[in-house]
Design an enzyme around this catalytic site. Structure first.
Site, PDB file in Angstrom:
ATOM      1  N   ASP A 196     -11.512   2.443   3.708  1.00 32.01           N
ATOM      2  CA  ASP A 196     -11.741   0.992   3.672  1.00 32.01           C
ATOM      3  C   ASP A 196     -13.233   0.686   3.491  1.00 32.01           C
ATOM      4  O   ASP A 196     -13.600  -0.446   3.183  1.00 32.01           O
ATOM      5  CB  ASP A 196     -11.318   0.379   5.018  1.00 32.01           C
TER       6      ASP A 196
ATOM      7  N   LYS B 257       0.842  -1.208   0.000  1.00 32.42           N
ATOM      8  CA  LYS B 257       0.000   0.000   0.000  1.00 32.42           C
ATOM      9  C   LYS B 257       0.878   1.258   0.000  1.00 32.42           C
ATOM     10  O   LYS B 257       0.621   2.216  -0.744  1.00 32.42           O
ATOM     11  CB  LYS B 257      -0.930   0.000   1.219  1.00 32.42           C
TER      12      LYS B 257
ATOM     13  N   GLN C 255      -5.329  -1.430   9.799  1.00 31.36           N
ATOM     14  CA  GLN C 255      -5.041  -2.722   9.178  1.00 31.36           C
ATOM     15  C   GLN C 255      -5.614  -3.859  10.035  1.00 31.36           C
ATOM     16  O   GLN C 255      -5.436  -3.889  11.252  1.00 31.36           O
ATOM     17  CB  GLN C 255      -3.520  -2.892   9.010  1.00 31.36           C
TER      18      GLN C 255
HETATM   19  N1  GUN Z   1      -6.524  -6.880   5.934  1.00 28.95           N
HETATM   20  C1  GUN Z   1      -6.626  -7.583   4.788  1.00 28.95           C
HETATM   21  N2  GUN Z   1      -7.247  -6.847   3.836  1.00 28.95           N
HETATM   22  C2  GUN Z   1      -7.541  -5.660   4.401  1.00 28.95           C
HETATM   23  C3  GUN Z   1      -8.173  -4.479   3.911  1.00 28.95           C
HETATM   24  O1  GUN Z   1      -8.614  -4.379   2.752  1.00 28.95           O
HETATM   25  N3  GUN Z   1      -8.287  -3.462   4.802  1.00 28.95           N
HETATM   26  C4  GUN Z   1      -7.826  -3.555   6.087  1.00 28.95           C
HETATM   27  N4  GUN Z   1      -7.985  -2.503   6.893  1.00 28.95           N
HETATM   28  N5  GUN Z   1      -7.235  -4.641   6.563  1.00 28.95           N
HETATM   29  C5  GUN Z   1      -7.089  -5.681   5.718  1.00 28.95           C
END
Ligand code: GUN
Length: 319
Positions: free
Chosen positions: A143, A74, A118
């Site tokens: 998200d 990311k 996350q």
């Molecule tokens: N963990 C795995 N995929 C994601 C996601 O798309 N967003 C978040 N916040 N955590 C994750």
């Protein structure tokens, strides 16, 4: 629209001569296109608004290897696009209150447009994940996991919410096939808040007739066999067998499952929720794992962050 799907080809092998293989939908190519478009837009924002850049905070509790890997991709994508991304780490010992305080401080910072926490949280103290995802300001919830954004999506208010990144990436991949969603029968396997449930809503509001399947669905092969569009986010390695898949269907595999593989340096490899080789012989289009949905999730997080910055500029009467 530029189509980035690979061309179909014919492979020898079945009775009567030749069998068609599915067209592969590349998440690598599609996500690159999205990231390039976003970079152009962010460059324009920067030159029009005296150095303004979209900004994103990624909050992490603990030190899970998989989360570290996702976060680094990311941050890399954000840097390439020109998004200011900051990684804030809290120790595994952080309490719910400490995490809430970190979220509040980002919520109140007007120079941050996007905030994600996350998941899963890697904490030794009890933390209510639902409480945490709902503490993120809906205007910064890139998200799309807060009740406000999920509620808007479930009502079809797609233009004012943030759509969760994996389902949004799946829609982009379906768009790449050129297959219209409207009027089709879509089947979603899994009902998680992050993939299955929002995917159902998104397909519904793109006018598909949608069936949601889950661990208690009694006749899964039958349901799968009805799908013109099949999206699988079950979290079980190769659970969908190729024989179940309707001839010519669009198959989108959100699975990320690690299995041992002695031939790899890491001693493991990643496979999807769909048995790829058998499904490839029946589907019209299919996403590979890796290289399908995964890269799209990152690209759509960038899209949501830029979207949040656009809304911020509009609110400030600047755009
Ligand atoms: N963990 C795995 N995929 C994601 C996601 O798309 N967003 C978040 N916040 N955590 C994750």
């Amino acid at each position: 629209m530029i189509s980035l799907v690979a061309h179909s080809f014919w492979a020898p092998g079945c009775q009567g001569g030749r069998r068609s293989m599915a067209t592969i939908i590349s998440g690598i190519k599609t996500s690159k296109l999205v990231r390039e478009r976003l970079k152009m837009e962010v460059d324009k924002m920067e030159s029009h608004f005296s150095g303004f850049r979209p900004s994103l905070v990624v909050l992490q509790v603990g030190d899970r290897d998989d989360s570290n890997l996702y976060i680094s991709s990311k941050l890399k994508a954000a840097a390439e696009i020109g998004i200011d991304a900051k990684h804030v780490r809290l120790p595994r010992t952080a309490t719910q209150d400490e995490l809430l305080q970190s979220i509040m401080s980002v919520n109140e910072n007007p120079s941050v447009h996007g905030l994600i926490v996350q998941l899963p949280l890697d904490s030794v103290s009890p933390i209510n994940t639902e409480l945490i995802t709902n503490a993120v300001s809906p205007e910064k919830d890139v998200d799309g996991l807060s009740c406000i954004n999920a509620g808007k999506l479930s009502r079809g208010d797609l233009n004012s919410c943030f759509i969760p990144c994996t389902p949004s990436g799946c829609m982009e991949l379906i768009r790449q096939t050129g297959v219209s969603v409207e009027g089709k029968h879509a089947v979603v396997i899994g009902r998680s808040k992050i993939v299955g449930a929002p995917m159902h809503d998104l397909l519904l509001w793109h006018h598909a007739t949608v069936t949601s399947c889950h661990s208690k669905t009694a006749d899964l092969p039958e349901q799968v066999g009805r799908a013109d569009i099949l999206v699988v986010g079950a979290g079980r390695a190769e659970m969908v067998r190729g024989e179940w898949v309707k001839q010519g269907a669009v198959v989108i595999d959100c699975g990320i499952n690690y299995i041992p593989d002695a031939t790899k340096k890491s001693s493991k490899r990643v496979i999807g929720d769909v048995h790829y080789t058998s499904a490839n012989q029946r589907a019209g289009f299919i996403t590979p794992v890796p290289g399908g949905v995964g890269p799209m999730t990152v690209a759509m997080l960038m899209e949501n962050t830029v979207q949040s910055a656009r809304r911020f500029l509009l609110k400030m009467n600047l755009s």
